[in-house]
Design a protein around this motif. Structure first.
Motif, short mmCIF file in Angstrom:
data_model
loop_
_atom_site.label_atom_id
_atom_site.label_comp_id
_atom_site.label_asym_id
_atom_site.label_seq_id
_atom_site.Cartn_x
_atom_site.Cartn_y
_atom_site.Cartn_z
N SER A 81 -22.13 50.75 -44.52
CA SER A 81 -21.20 50.90 -43.40
C SER A 81 -20.67 52.33 -43.27
CB SER A 81 -20.03 49.91 -43.51
OG SER A 81 -19.37 50.09 -44.74
N SER A 82 -20.44 53.03 -44.38
CA SER A 82 -19.90 54.38 -44.28
C SER A 82 -20.98 55.42 -43.98
CB SER A 82 -19.14 54.76 -45.55
OG SER A 82 -20.01 54.84 -46.65
N CYS A 83 -22.22 55.11 -44.32
CA CYS A 83 -23.35 56.03 -44.08
C CYS A 83 -24.49 55.27 -43.41
CB CYS A 83 -23.84 56.63 -45.40
SG CYS A 83 -22.59 57.51 -46.33
N PRO A 84 -24.29 54.85 -42.15
CA PRO A 84 -25.29 54.00 -41.49
C PRO A 84 -26.59 54.71 -41.14
CG PRO A 84 -23.58 54.60 -39.94
CD PRO A 84 -23.16 55.14 -41.28
N LEU A 85 -26.61 56.02 -41.29
CA LEU A 85 -27.79 56.80 -40.91
C LEU A 85 -28.02 57.91 -41.94
CD1 LEU A 85 -29.78 57.19 -38.53
CD2 LEU A 85 -28.09 58.73 -37.54
N MET A 86 -29.27 58.14 -42.30
CA MET A 86 -29.60 59.26 -43.18
C MET A 86 -29.71 60.49 -42.30
SD MET A 86 -30.03 60.10 -46.24
CE MET A 86 -30.75 61.32 -47.31
N SER A 87 -28.80 61.44 -42.50
CA SER A 87 -28.78 62.62 -41.63
C SER A 87 -28.32 63.84 -42.39
CB SER A 87 -27.86 62.37 -40.44
OG SER A 87 -26.53 62.25 -40.89
N HIS A 95 -35.88 59.72 -40.96
CA HIS A 95 -36.46 58.38 -40.88
C HIS A 95 -37.43 58.25 -42.04
CE1 HIS A 95 -35.69 58.02 -36.26
NE2 HIS A 95 -34.60 58.34 -36.94
N TRP A 96 -37.54 57.03 -42.60
CA TRP A 96 -38.38 56.83 -43.78
C TRP A 96 -39.77 56.33 -43.43
CZ3 TRP A 96 -38.85 58.40 -48.45
CH2 TRP A 96 -39.81 57.79 -49.26
N ASN A 101 -46.62 51.45 -47.48
CA ASN A 101 -45.92 50.23 -47.08
C ASN A 101 -45.28 50.37 -45.71
OD1 ASN A 101 -46.43 48.85 -49.55
ND2 ASN A 101 -44.81 50.05 -50.50
N ILE A 102 -44.76 51.55 -45.43
CA ILE A 102 -44.13 51.83 -44.14
C ILE A 102 -44.83 53.04 -43.55
CG2 ILE A 102 -41.97 52.40 -42.97
CD1 ILE A 102 -40.49 51.08 -45.32
N LYS A 103 -45.73 52.76 -42.62
CA LYS A 103 -46.55 53.83 -42.05
C LYS A 103 -45.85 54.55 -40.90
CE LYS A 103 -51.06 51.79 -43.25
NZ LYS A 103 -50.90 51.77 -44.61
N LYS A 104 -45.11 53.80 -40.09
CA LYS A 104 -44.39 54.39 -38.96
C LYS A 104 -42.94 54.62 -39.40
CE LYS A 104 -43.26 53.75 -34.15
NZ LYS A 104 -42.98 52.82 -33.09
N PRO A 111 -28.00 54.91 -47.86
CA PRO A 111 -28.32 54.26 -49.15
C PRO A 111 -29.72 53.65 -49.18
CG PRO A 111 -26.17 53.54 -48.35
CD PRO A 111 -26.79 54.37 -47.26
N LYS A 112 -30.15 53.08 -48.06
CA LYS A 112 -31.49 52.48 -48.01
C LYS A 112 -32.55 53.57 -48.10
CE LYS A 112 -32.96 48.81 -47.87
NZ LYS A 112 -33.42 48.13 -49.11
N TYR A 113 -32.34 54.69 -47.41
CA TYR A 113 -33.27 55.81 -47.46
C TYR A 113 -33.41 56.33 -48.90
CZ TYR A 113 -35.58 60.19 -46.19
OH TYR A 113 -36.47 61.22 -46.08
#
Length: 136
Positions: A81-87, A95-96, A101-104, A111-113
């Motif tokens: 919630s505090s860092c909703p975007l990797m920037s 974008h990852w 596994n993730i081509k596009k 945190p997910k990034y």
């Protein structure tokens, strides 16, 4: 469904323990001693008579361990919630994509990034064809 990183529930800890007394341990100690000297050129210079690939591997693993511990200190402050975007500021968004596994490239929280990134790096370090654990 997108694959999730496998580090989320793990405690942040060093990736690989380098056995005390091993050649790699001596290289790590050399790197630590020269890093403390304040002379960056000396700190990164290949020690005389050492194998370049082994020197790079020891320092790569150590760098990963240090980043892992550093990130572990801020995880409570950088949440979905505090860092909703990797920037990197308002003009740069990351974008990852790992190409496997993730081509596009996908938009994801910071945190997910970081989870995707650290899992990807750990997978590279665990790959014996890239980072053999045996000297030579």
């Amino acid at each position: 469904p997108l694959p999730s990183g496998n580090r989320s529930s793990k405690t942040f800890k060093p990736k690989k323990n380098i056995p005390e007394g091993s050649h790699q341990y001596e290289l790590l100690k050399h790197a630590e001693a020269t890093l403390g000297s304040g002379n960056l050129r000396q700190a990164v210079m290949l020690p005389e008579g050492e194998d370049l690939n082994e020197w790079i591997a020891v320092n790569t693993v150590d760098f990963f361990n240090q980043i892992n511990m550093l990130y572990g200190t801020i995880t409570e402050f950088c949440t979905e919630s505090s860092c909703p975007l990797m920037s990197a500021g308002p003009r740069y968004e990351y974008h990852w994509a790992d190409g496997t596994n993730i081509k596009k490239p996908i938009k994801c929280s910071a945190p997910k990034y970081i989870d995707y990134l650290m899992t990807w790096v750990q997978d590279q370090l665990d790959d014996e064809t890239l980072f053999p654990s045996k000297i030579g």
